[in-house]
Scaffold this motif. Structure first.
Motif, PDB file in Angstrom:
ATOM      1  N   MET A 164     -81.120  15.876 -17.839  1.00  0.00           N
ATOM      2  CA  MET A 164     -80.122  14.887 -17.436  1.00  0.00           C
ATOM      3  C   MET A 164     -79.591  15.171 -16.044  1.00  0.00           C
ATOM      4  SD  MET A 164     -78.116  14.481 -21.098  1.00  0.00           S
ATOM      5  CE  MET A 164     -76.821  13.402 -20.469  1.00  0.00           C
ATOM      6  N   ALA A 165     -79.399  16.452 -15.728  1.00  0.00           N
ATOM      7  CA  ALA A 165     -78.958  16.801 -14.377  1.00  0.00           C
ATOM      8  C   ALA A 165     -80.053  16.533 -13.355  1.00  0.00           C
ATOM      9  CB  ALA A 165     -78.532  18.273 -14.339  1.00  0.00           C
ATOM     10  N   ALA A 166     -81.309  16.778 -13.752  1.00  0.00           N
ATOM     11  CA  ALA A 166     -82.425  16.584 -12.816  1.00  0.00           C
ATOM     12  C   ALA A 166     -82.629  15.120 -12.463  1.00  0.00           C
ATOM     13  CB  ALA A 166     -83.707  17.171 -13.420  1.00  0.00           C
ATOM     14  N   ILE A 167     -82.341  14.212 -13.414  1.00  0.00           N
ATOM     15  CA  ILE A 167     -82.551  12.782 -13.144  1.00  0.00           C
ATOM     16  C   ILE A 167     -81.268  12.084 -12.711  1.00  0.00           C
ATOM     17  CG2 ILE A 167     -84.491  12.685 -14.749  1.00  0.00           C
ATOM     18  CD1 ILE A 167     -82.687  11.367 -16.799  1.00  0.00           C
ATOM     19  N   GLY A 168     -80.157  12.841 -12.566  1.00  0.00           N
ATOM     20  CA  GLY A 168     -78.922  12.276 -12.045  1.00  0.00           C
ATOM     21  C   GLY A 168     -78.007  11.664 -13.067  1.00  0.00           C
ATOM     22  N   ALA A 169     -78.253  11.890 -14.371  1.00  0.00           N
ATOM     23  CA  ALA A 169     -77.389  11.328 -15.405  1.00  0.00           C
ATOM     24  C   ALA A 169     -76.055  12.059 -15.489  1.00  0.00           C
ATOM     25  CB  ALA A 169     -78.097  11.367 -16.762  1.00  0.00           C
ATOM     26  N   ILE A 170     -76.034  13.328 -15.077  1.00  0.00           N
ATOM     27  CA  ILE A 170     -74.799  14.093 -14.951  1.00  0.00           C
ATOM     28  C   ILE A 170     -74.844  14.799 -13.597  1.00  0.00           C
ATOM     29  CG2 ILE A 170     -74.474  14.438 -17.430  1.00  0.00           C
ATOM     30  CD1 ILE A 170     -75.623  17.219 -17.174  1.00  0.00           C
ATOM     31  N   PRO A 171     -73.694  15.187 -13.045  1.00  0.00           N
ATOM     32  CA  PRO A 171     -73.703  15.855 -11.735  1.00  0.00           C
ATOM     33  C   PRO A 171     -74.554  17.122 -11.751  1.00  0.00           C
ATOM     34  CG  PRO A 171     -71.474  15.184 -12.331  1.00  0.00           C
ATOM     35  CD  PRO A 171     -72.323  14.936 -13.540  1.00  0.00           C
ATOM     36  N   PRO A 172     -75.327  17.377 -10.713  1.00  0.00           N
ATOM     37  CA  PRO A 172     -76.223  18.538 -10.687  1.00  0.00           C
ATOM     38  C   PRO A 172     -75.520  19.871 -10.871  1.00  0.00           C
ATOM     39  CG  PRO A 172     -76.723  17.024  -8.883  1.00  0.00           C
ATOM     40  CD  PRO A 172     -75.436  16.563  -9.496  1.00  0.00           C
ATOM     41  N   ASP A 173     -74.247  19.970 -10.436  1.00  0.00           N
ATOM     42  CA  ASP A 173     -73.524  21.239 -10.531  1.00  0.00           C
ATOM     43  C   ASP A 173     -72.617  21.309 -11.758  1.00  0.00           C
ATOM     44  OD1 ASP A 173     -71.810  19.278  -9.682  1.00  0.00           O
ATOM     45  OD2 ASP A 173     -70.778  20.537  -8.197  1.00  0.00           O
ATOM     46  N   ILE A 222     -70.960  14.510 -23.897  1.00  0.00           N
ATOM     47  CA  ILE A 222     -71.019  15.488 -22.810  1.00  0.00           C
ATOM     48  C   ILE A 222     -71.112  14.782 -21.462  1.00  0.00           C
ATOM     49  CG2 ILE A 222     -72.384  17.357 -21.795  1.00  0.00           C
ATOM     50  CD1 ILE A 222     -73.167  18.206 -24.576  1.00  0.00           C
ATOM     51  N   ALA A 223     -71.960  13.751 -21.380  1.00  0.00           N
ATOM     52  CA  ALA A 223     -72.099  12.998 -20.130  1.00  0.00           C
ATOM     53  C   ALA A 223     -70.768  12.360 -19.739  1.00  0.00           C
ATOM     54  CB  ALA A 223     -73.189  11.936 -20.279  1.00  0.00           C
ATOM     55  N   ASN A 224     -70.072  11.762 -20.705  1.00  0.00           N
ATOM     56  CA  ASN A 224     -68.779  11.135 -20.416  1.00  0.00           C
ATOM     57  C   ASN A 224     -67.733  12.168 -20.022  1.00  0.00           C
ATOM     58  OD1 ASN A 224     -69.822   8.616 -21.000  1.00  0.00           O
ATOM     59  ND2 ASN A 224     -69.090   8.597 -23.110  1.00  0.00           N
ATOM     60  N   HIS A 225     -67.808  13.354 -20.620  1.00  0.00           N
ATOM     61  CA  HIS A 225     -66.852  14.412 -20.268  1.00  0.00           C
ATOM     62  C   HIS A 225     -67.014  14.821 -18.808  1.00  0.00           C
ATOM     63  CE1 HIS A 225     -64.399  18.060 -20.815  1.00  0.00           C
ATOM     64  NE2 HIS A 225     -65.329  18.688 -20.117  1.00  0.00           N
ATOM     65  N   PHE A 226     -68.258  15.000 -18.371  1.00  0.00           N
ATOM     66  CA  PHE A 226     -68.486  15.415 -16.991  1.00  0.00           C
ATOM     67  C   PHE A 226     -68.182  14.283 -16.008  1.00  0.00           C
ATOM     68  CE2 PHE A 226     -71.501  18.730 -18.788  1.00  0.00           C
ATOM     69  CZ  PHE A 226     -70.649  19.784 -18.508  1.00  0.00           C
ATOM     70  N   LYS A 227     -68.304  13.044 -16.475  1.00  0.00           N
ATOM     71  CA  LYS A 227     -67.959  11.915 -15.599  1.00  0.00           C
ATOM     72  C   LYS A 227     -66.464  11.641 -15.581  1.00  0.00           C
ATOM     73  CE  LYS A 227     -72.389   9.502 -16.165  1.00  0.00           C
ATOM     74  NZ  LYS A 227     -73.054   8.294 -16.721  1.00  0.00           N
ATOM     75  N   GLY A 228     -65.715  12.251 -16.514  1.00  0.00           N
ATOM     76  CA  GLY A 228     -64.269  12.078 -16.552  1.00  0.00           C
ATOM     77  C   GLY A 228     -63.801  10.900 -17.359  1.00  0.00           C
ATOM     78  N   THR A 229     -64.697  10.222 -18.064  1.00  0.00           N
ATOM     79  CA  THR A 229     -64.297   9.055 -18.856  1.00  0.00           C
ATOM     80  C   THR A 229     -63.888   9.429 -20.275  1.00  0.00           C
ATOM     81  OG1 THR A 229     -66.601   8.653 -19.502  1.00  0.00           O
ATOM     82  CG2 THR A 229     -65.794   7.524 -17.532  1.00  0.00           C
ATOM     83  N   GLN A 230     -64.197  10.642 -20.705  1.00  0.00           N
ATOM     84  CA  GLN A 230     -63.818  11.120 -22.033  1.00  0.00           C
ATOM     85  C   GLN A 230     -63.644  12.635 -21.961  1.00  0.00           C
ATOM     86  OE1 GLN A 230     -66.753  10.490 -25.105  1.00  0.00           O
ATOM     87  NE2 GLN A 230     -65.454  11.273 -26.726  1.00  0.00           N
TER      88      GLN A 230
END
Length: 215
Positions: free
Chosen positions: A89-98, A163-171
């Motif tokens: 997911m990080a490699a394809i940009g679905a979550i921030p790389p860091d 997890i994706a929403n947590h890193f994006k700040g929406t959840q």
């Protein structure tokens, strides 16, 4: 570019650090896992692929290589599913790389993107705390991981989407609290059975060792 995610390999009760390296490179579509994986780890390819599709993501039609380093350490178990999936997911940009920097990750994936509990979360959390890392684990294991330290950062999620929403700040996923699992109460007790000592001993041995029993 290689995306790195930290996880662990278990040797008894010791959790040894493992570096999950994910590369999405040009070439014919393929998905390979190397680094002495056992059957359960090799099967992670299909679980990860299905879980990402269920979460609204598709793997790119490129060559995907996952290396579990160190390569000479045997890797066993299904807890590599989640670090592999998050690395992709990080490699394809679905979550921030860091986003995964400073976290140890473990968890088994369902085909619907859910995260199933795995064994060894407490040793993994203790090891992560010693390395001054946080922990990403299944939601049902969060209270176990919290016993490692009151200061360790824990993200305990039920699905990849959380997890994706947590890193994006929406959840925002709150830190779980330590909790002792309460044993299920039952009205039936072997103490109520009079006689049948041989049968009761066989039942006790099977229960203590986790063995099958043919009645």
């Amino acid at each position: 570019m290689v995306q790195r995610v930290a996880t662990v390999a278990f040797e008894g009760i010791e959790a040894r650090a493992v570096d999950v390296q994910v590369q999405v490179a040009p070439g014919l579509p393929a998905f390979a896992i190397v680094g002495l994986p056992d059957k359960a780890v090799s099967e992670a390819r299909e679980r990860v692929r299905s879980a990402l599709i269920a979460s609204g993501l598709a793997l790119p039609a490129r060559r995907i290589i996952v290396n579990l380093a160190p390569a000479d350490l045997p890797k066993e178990g299904s807890h590599y599913d989640l670090p592999i999936a998050l690395g992709l997911m990080a490699a394809i940009g679905a979550i921030p790389p860091d986003a995964l920097t400073g976290f140890t990750v473990l968890g088994e994936l369902g085909l619907d993107g859910s995260i199933a509990p795995v064994a060894g979360v407490l040793p993994a959390a203790i090891g992560a705390n010693q390395r001054e890392e946080g922990l990403i684990c299944p939601a049902s294991c969060g209270s176990e991981a919290a016993w490692a330290s009151p200061d360790i950062q824990i993200i305990a999620a039920q699905s990849l989407i959380q997890i994706a929403n947590h890193f994006k700040g929406t959840q925002v996923l709150s830190r779980p609290s330590p909790r002792v699992h309460e044993a299920a109460t039952s009205k039936l007790d072997l103490r109520d059975i009079k006689g049948q000592e041989s049968a009761k001993r066989a039942l006790e041995i099977a229960a203590a060792g986790g063995h099958h029993l043919l009645m």
